[in-house]
Scaffold this active site. Structure first.
Site, PDB file in Angstrom:
ATOM      1  CE1 TYR A  95     -10.796   0.099  -0.176  1.00 20.60           C
ATOM      2  CE2 TYR A  95     -11.416  -0.560   2.049  1.00 20.60           C
ATOM      3  CZ  TYR A  95     -11.592  -0.447   0.673  1.00 20.60           C
ATOM      4  OH  TYR A  95     -12.794  -1.264   0.164  1.00 20.60           O
ATOM      5  CD  GLU A 137     -15.407  -2.183   1.568  1.00 22.98           C
ATOM      6  OE1 GLU A 137     -14.653  -1.983   2.262  1.00 22.98           O
ATOM      7  OE2 GLU A 137     -15.258  -2.044   0.354  1.00 22.98           O
TER       8      GLU A 137
END
Length: 404
Positions: A95, A137
């Site tokens: 990310y 997730e």
């Protein structure tokens, strides 16, 4: 947390994203892969060439900006992306890399218009979204760990069976004998492999095409032919031509949020076209032993490309309450009505309404983009509430980019 001034900046950038969204995301992907070519093992390069992935990402970013004050409206999109990320092995450390190049692309495309305040606001907005995604997730990965199935497990192709001229089924079993994690009808497997001659692994998602509870996983893969700017499907063609029984593939535990509403007792309508039959077949097999009404409508080009025809007929005949109808766009001289197909042409509103079970129904649809738009139009005209519509669409409609 975003400040109110940052939220105002995000809201104010919606018109800019409509104009420059694709340019920003195209630059993002170009710069990202140039600096981190290993990430190509996550992204499908076929989607990059015609710009589809850039359009999809631009639409997602625009939807996020437009709903920055009501993120609950994006719950379905976020859930779908989280499942997709899980099947591709996206991790928290990815990310910050994505955020760096996304902000860099915004700055590069907008130039002096990308003020420090705009970049700070988008950095904060991206960080908030990243935290949401990472948290969801992590839950999905934890479920795989609990099932003793972490990452991509080596599975043996125990059976390979052609279903039509364009589709083949692969039956998969863990090489180490690990029990198969359960799944819900409509979910998919992430498949990871290295195609000979390629520098990176490739990951694709294929719907499970059988009901839960069996001894094997089964996926059914359509051979992707070159069309327009898109070349032949790298992985689908290799699975058709290069993989043999006894070979192995890396398989991620089942994921996906396109699933049956098991709490509902309404009749179920399953609508599919082409390879969209695969999750619908899983749903049909799962529902067939029950007692509720089911309508199964499938459209395909012709008999040569019609997969699972006899199997669907057998399921429909297994008990009262199951209807099945097949539509061929091109009918051959030896095609028999009621045996190979039921109607010529495409699924229409009249064809659907003539067969609908009594009462309110739940609708599930899967297929090519044009088919999905046609189905949505039919359901709009029938005043079917959005809550009773379920479809296999991964990203928001890219048409949102040009909305007024």
């Amino acid at each position: 947390m975003l400040t109110e001034s940052q939220r105002e900046i995000i809201r104010a950038t919606v018109p800019v994203l409509r104009v420059h969204g694709e340019q920003i995301t195209e630059r993002f992907y170009s710069d990202l892969f140039a600096a981190h070519p290993a990430l190509l093992n996550i992204f499908n390069p076929v989607n990059q060439r015609p710009g589809g992935q850039a359009r999809n990402l631009a639409a997602s970013i625009l939807a996020y900006a437009a709903n920055i004050d009501r993120l609950d409206q994006l719950g379905g999109m976020i859930e779908r992306i989280a499942h997709k990320h899980g099947s591709m092995g996206v991790r928290p450390e990815h990310y910050p890399i994505v955020g760096q190049f996304l902000l860099g692309a915004i700055a590069g495309v907008l130039g002096e218009a990308a003020t420090d305040a705009i970049l700070d606001a988008w950095g904060a907005a991206y960080g908030m979204l990243a935290d949401i995604m990472i948290g969801r997730e992590a839950e999905l990965y934890a479920a795989g760990t609990a099932a003793h199935w972490e990452g991509y497990k080596t599975c043996i192709v125990v059976k390979k069976e052609p279903e039509s001229d364009s589709m083949v089924s692969l039956y998969l079993s863990p090489a180490d004998g690990t029990p198969l994690p359960p799944f819900q009808p409509g979910q998919y497997l992430g498949v990871k492999l290295r195609v000979p001659g390629q520098a990176t692994d490739q990951i694709r998602q294929y719907s499970l095409s059988t009901a839960p509870g069996g001894r094997f996983y089964r996926i059914t893969v359509r051979r992707e032919r070159a069309a327009g700017q898109a070349p032949h499907g790298l992985v689908s063609n290799y699975l058709h031509d290069g993989i043999r029984e006894g070979d192995t593939l890396g398989i991620h535990a089942p994921l996906g949020d396109f699933t049956l509403d098991e709490a509902s007792d309404r009749p179920v309508v399953l609508l599919s076209a082409g390879s969209g039959i695969t999750p619908m077949l899983s749903m049909l097999e799962h529902l067939a032993p029950g007692t509720g009404p089911i309508l199964f409508l499938h459209a395909t080009t012709n008999r040569a490309h019609h997969a699972f025809g006899a199997h669907v007929r057998k399921l429909a005949a297994s008990r009262p309450g199951i209807q099945a109808a097949i539509f061929y766009e091109t009918v051959g001289h030896d095609d028999v009505v009621g045996v190979h197909h039921d109607e010529a042409g495409r699924i229409t509103e009249a064809a659907l309404t003539a067969r609908l079970p009594a009462g309110e129904c739940d609708f599930y649809s899967c297929g090519p983009v044009g088919f999905m738009h046609a189905v949505e139009g039919i359901l709009d005209r029938l005043d079917v509430p959005k809550a009773r519509r379920h479809s296999e669409v991964f990203v928001p409609d890219a048409g949102f980019l040009s909305a007024a």
